[in-house]
Design a protein around this motif. Structure first.
Motif, PDB file in Angstrom:
ATOM      1  N   ASP A  21     -24.458 -38.926   9.533  1.00  0.00           N
ATOM      2  CA  ASP A  21     -25.839 -38.838  10.002  1.00  0.00           C
ATOM      3  C   ASP A  21     -25.992 -39.355  11.431  1.00  0.00           C
ATOM      4  O   ASP A  21     -27.095 -39.543  11.916  1.00  0.00           O
ATOM      5  N   ARG A  65     -35.777 -36.491   3.571  1.00  0.00           N
ATOM      6  CA  ARG A  65     -34.357 -36.320   3.254  1.00  0.00           C
ATOM      7  C   ARG A  65     -33.517 -37.491   3.772  1.00  0.00           C
ATOM      8  O   ARG A  65     -32.758 -38.071   3.037  1.00  0.00           O
ATOM      9  N   LYS A  66     -33.667 -37.772   5.079  1.00  0.00           N
ATOM     10  CA  LYS A  66     -32.784 -38.775   5.663  1.00  0.00           C
ATOM     11  C   LYS A  66     -33.244 -39.092   7.082  1.00  0.00           C
ATOM     12  O   LYS A  66     -33.859 -38.270   7.736  1.00  0.00           O
TER      13      LYS A  66
END
Length: 182
Positions: free
Chosen positions: A166, A118-119
């Motif tokens: 993030d 995902r990240k």
């Protein structure tokens, strides 16, 4: 038998044997980074750099020097991912802290285990630990990799998550009144 909402200080591969398939909603884990041998060598070569209140720091980190090679370490990580994939429910998430030098290996292993990358998430430590050798800047960023097993269903997604970055900024926690080296 593994108890619900409990923390185990154990080899995860041993604990996984007691966890049913598709029974876990979310996993956050911080496996060893395979840096113990280098740290042990550095502490042996120049003990003066590793002093704490007059006492030589001799952290052998036995939990991180189990492997003889990078290949053995990555094989362990793959076994962890296989088990994580087995115990995680469909459409659920794993966040795994990683050393920056192994980021691409970890992402590839997760994807080989049919997890969706995902990240990369970042923890900016507001109180980083100074480097003992003093020849470079303190490491204030810790990386974590976010994977999903299957697809994310809308009922499992918090739309407010899309409103944050993030990067999480927070101090390294420590027990009140204790002096920690990590």
């Amino acid at each position: 038998m593994v108890k619900v909402n409990s923390v185990y200080n154990s080899n995860c591969l041993d604990v996984f044997n007691n966890i049913d398939n598709s029974s876990i909603d979310f996993v956050i884990t911080d496996p060893p980074y395979f840096i113990g041998k280098e740290m042990k060598k550095n502490r042996t070569v120049n003990k003066l750099k590793f002093k704490d209140a007059g006492e030589t720091i001799n952290t052998q980190m036995e939990w991180d020097i189990t492997w003889e090679s990078k290949e053995q370490y990555l094989d362990f990580i793959k076994k962890v991912f296989v088990e994580l994939s087995r115990v995680l429910k469909d459409d659920r998430h794993i966040v795994l802290f990683v050393d920056k030098k192994d980021l691409s290996y970890i992402i590839n292993i997760g994807e080989e285990c049919r997890l969706k990358f995902r990240k990369v998430l970042f923890w900016r430590k507001t109180n980083p630990v100074p480097l003992a050798d003093g020849i470079g800047p303190m490491t204030s960023m810790e990386l974590a990799v976010w994977f999903t097993k299957g697809n994310v269903k809308k009922e499992h997604y918090n739309k407010n998550l899309g409103l944050i970055t993030d990067v999480l900024s927070a101090p390294i926690p420590s027990a009140e009144g204790s002096k920690t080296r990590h």
